[in-house]
Enzyme design. Structure first.
Site: not given
Ligand code: GLU
Length: 477
Positions: A246-248
């Site tokens: 994911s984005k993180r």
């Protein structure tokens, strides 16, 4: 009898940019079809209107084409939202045939059922209140309704998966799935089965998360009396911490990787190795080579881990290849590379600068462009940095002056002549390498660690090289 041509499809939902995991799914669908001389189709699954994002269809197509995975139906890509009447007709056909039924349960009632099940610790499912045997085709002119498929009350459904082997499901545990929603749109299950059937898809290759939907789809195929395609569910793509990517964890879409300066060839090569095992130590594959080598039985069952270091290494390899490959060294290829650098605010890249990048060491086009932009600026450094720790100020100064004199006289400006020029300064002046190579490196780059002074000089050109050596001489005087 003629063998049926292989047809695969990529069926993204237009909820944003093309996710890197989605790109890998598309790649495997593409490779499978192309290896067997088949077709790779695209269709857009946009029946979930709440999640629809304006512009994402165009962006997904753009990313696929950039990767070299342009679908064979690029001129006529089906949108599910254009085919609502078709799905409705099929849903009603199933009702008429007694395989599905109209459910008019109000939201409140469904809530209550769910609540009661929760209280006794049971997973939520519909209690089949509207499922009555016999004629059930109600007058549907008014009221809110959905259509549900009649899931068999017992039995087992085996999914023959090309990657996982046979996976068995207990049908009695499956809910009476909604196939047509109250807004008149089909659910994923109905639309997917109808579309795969109509497009004569022979192999449905998709992410593992859809495996639990496949037994429901197989029941639908049976209800319609259609032959089901073959199925393969790809292993998940996880971040190094083994959670969902994911984005993180950093960039997640193809567009983001493009903006960061990754080449499509590198992304393709990297994605192929995420889940597919070439059964050799070989690391680099072009798309054509992947088409030739790809075998679905060599896809792992275990999740693939997204390793950015690996992507960086592969990208560096392709940057070097693109610059140094003799087949690409023509003017047109050079101008293509120059254009790529323009996207990173680097105009008019010179042959010498390209040569420097072509020596490797840059993970992305962006990183290379930033280095060259910085190199174009006169460096700022402290005068003491010019003197190598085993050298002295007089030797450094003399080395710089001798180099300047030779540079002034030289006409050829390339790696070989520069290498020779500096070697001559060393031997003729009775210097050590550090008396000459070190201060030239610092004079040209302002850095202790940099590409070799020879490569820097070639990248900078004669004029800038002289200017920087002069500045170094005056710093020491
Ligand atoms: N629309 C689904 C997705 O976005 C496609 C699933 C399938 O390939 O059947 O993943």
């Amino acid at each position: 009898m003629d063998k049926k041509p292989i047809i695969t499809r990529f069926a993204p939902s237009p909820t944003g940019e093309l996710h890197i995991g989605g790109a890998r799914t598309a790649l495997f669908e593409y490779l499978f079809a192309k290896h067997l001389g088949g077709e790779f189709l695209l269709r857009i699954e946009d029946t979930d209107r709440a999640r629809f994002v304006e512009g994402s269809v165009e962006r997904i197509i753009e990313s696929l084409s950039w990767l070299g995975l342009g679908p064979d139906n690029i001129d006529l890509i089906p949108l599910q939202s254009d085919r609502i009447e078709t799905y409705k007709k099929h849903a009603f056909d199933l009702v008429k045939a007694g395989h599905a039924y109209v459910c008019t349960c109000a939201k409140e009632r469904l809530e209550e059922v769910r609540h009661d099940l929760e209280k006794v610790g049971q997973p939520p499912h519909y209690d089949r209140h509207c499922r009555i045997d016999g004629f059930e085709f109600k007058d549907l002119t008014e009221g809110c309704y959905v259509i549900r498929m009649k899931m068999p009350r017992e039995g087992r459904q085996i999914v023959h998966d090309l990657i996982r082997g046979d996976v068995e499901f207990d049908l009695s545990l499956l809910d009476d799935q909604i196939i047509l929603k109250s807004d008149g749109f089909p659910t994923y299950h109905l639309a997917s089965v109808v579309d795969d059937h109509e497009a004569e898809i022979t192999h449905v290759i998709r992410a593992e998360e859809w495996l639990s939907s496949t037994p429901k789809h197989l029941v639908l195929y049976e209800m319609f009396g259609w032959t089901a395609p073959e199925f393969a569910h790809l292993p998940m793509v996880l971040a190094p911490d083994r959670t969902k990517l994911s984005k993180r964890h950093g960039a997640t879409s193809v567009e983001e990787y493009k903006k960061l300066g990754y080449l499509p060839e590198a992304i393709i090569n990297f994605l192929a190795l995420m889940g597919w095992n070439p059964k050799t130590e070989r690391e680099f594959f072009t798309l054509d080579e992947l088409i030739a080598e790809f075998r679905i039985e060599n896809i792992n069952k275990a999740p693939a881990i997204f390793n950015i270091e690996k992507l960086n290494n592969i990208n560096e390899h392709y940057i070097v290849e693109e610059i140094r490959n003799p087949c690409l060294a023509g003017r047109q290829a050079k101008s293509e590379i120059r254009n790529k650098f323009k996207n990173f605010k680097l105009e008019n890249i010179s042959n010498g600068e390209l040569e420097l990048i072509g020596r490797g060491g840059y993970k992305t086009l962006k990183e290379a462009a930033e280095y060259i932009s910085k190199l174009r600026q006169m460096p700022d450094y402290k005068a003491e940095l010019l003197i190598f720790k085993k050298s002295s100020k007089p030797n450094t100064l003399k080395g710089l002056q001798d180099t300047r004199n030779k540079v002034q006289d030289t006409k050829d400006w390339n790696i070989e002549t520069m290498q020779q020029l500096l070697a001559d300064v060393v031997s003729e002046g009775g210097f050590n390498n550090g008396d000459v190579f070190w201060p030239i490196r610092v004079a040209l780059s302002g850095e202790e660690k940099s590409p070799s002074p020879v490569e820097l000089a070639v990248a900078l050109g004669k004029e800038k090289t002289l200017e920087r050596i002069e500045k170094a001489i005056s710093e020491l005087n």
